[in-house]
Write an enzyme that holds these catalytic residues in place. Structure first.
Site, mmCIF file in Angstrom:
data_model
loop_
_atom_site.group_PDB
_atom_site.id
_atom_site.type_symbol
_atom_site.label_atom_id
_atom_site.label_comp_id
_atom_site.label_asym_id
_atom_site.label_seq_id
_atom_site.Cartn_x
_atom_site.Cartn_y
_atom_site.Cartn_z
ATOM 1 N N GLY A 58 -3.463 3.569 -2.615
ATOM 2 C CA GLY A 58 -3.111 2.576 -3.456
ATOM 3 C C GLY A 58 -2.961 1.275 -2.815
ATOM 4 C CB ALA A 117 -0.869 -0.138 1.234
ATOM 5 C CG ASP A 118 2.783 5.065 -1.468
ATOM 6 O OD1 ASP A 118 3.669 4.928 -0.846
ATOM 7 O OD2 ASP A 118 2.641 6.118 -2.084
ATOM 8 C CB THR A 119 -1.241 6.995 1.985
ATOM 9 O OG1 THR A 119 -1.945 5.730 2.363
ATOM 10 C CG2 THR A 119 -2.206 7.962 2.210
#
Length: 188
Positions: free
Chosen positions: A108, A71-73
């Site tokens: 994501g 995940a990435d923010t």
């Protein structure tokens, strides 16, 4: 078995809270090498890189059926992507930019198991309160802005900075649980 490809304590806590049994194997990737200015594309690329880095590095036989979550923010405002602040001045600049304005948080997520890969993005609008310089510096003094996209943690003291959101709260924290649960159900 589920493997979280992240060192984020927030993501670990969210998975625990949702009742998942998982292992943490951080992805050692260069997050600064991507050149895209599209925030949804960026979080998809980075979440995929993280998940595949960990999936491709699994050599233990007991991990052969592992489901890997990457995940990435990022925070997006006025055509600019805000990641994590490098120092107090960067945190002040970010929070000054966000205060009194609406921004969008994009998270994501990529779920990978063997050759099956599913990537999605969730986006939430955040409306931050008008803040004085003093309020911003007091918040920075808590130490909370560091290692957080946009320099705030909505689930902690940063909640005092946010007037309202339009979308999924957990997207802002860093892991959209409802959508993730639906994708993980496809792997069952």
């Amino acid at each position: 078995m589920i493997i979280l490809a992240s060192e984020s304590p927030r993501r670990r806590e969210l998975l625990r809270m949702a009742g998942f049994d998982f292992t943490v194997k951080p992805a050692n990737i260069d997050e600064d090498s991507e050149q895209t200015t599209d925030p949804t594309e960026l979080v998809q690329i980075l979440s995929r890189k993280k998940a595949l880095f960990v999936r491709d590095g699994l050599t233990e036989p007991n991990f052969s059926d592992a489901v890997v979550i990457g995940a990435d923010t990022v925070v997006h405002i006025g055509g600019e992507i805000l990641g994590k602040p490098a120092d107090q001045q960067a945190a002040f600049a970010m929070l000054s930019r966000l205060q009194g304005n609406m921004h969008v948080v994009h998270t994501g997520v990529t779920v990978a198991k063997g050759g099956y890969i599913s990537t999605f993005v969730e986006s939430t609008k955040v409306f931050m309160a008008k803040l004085t310089d003093r309020q911003i510096w007091d918040y920075i003094a808590t130490g909370e802005p560091f290692d957080k996209a946009g320099s705030y943690a909505i689930q902690n003291k940063g909640a005092l900075l946010v007037e309202r959101i339009d979308g999924d709260f957990y997207t802002v924290v860093g892991l959209p649980l409802c959508r993730l649960g639906a994708v993980l159900a496809e792997f069952a």
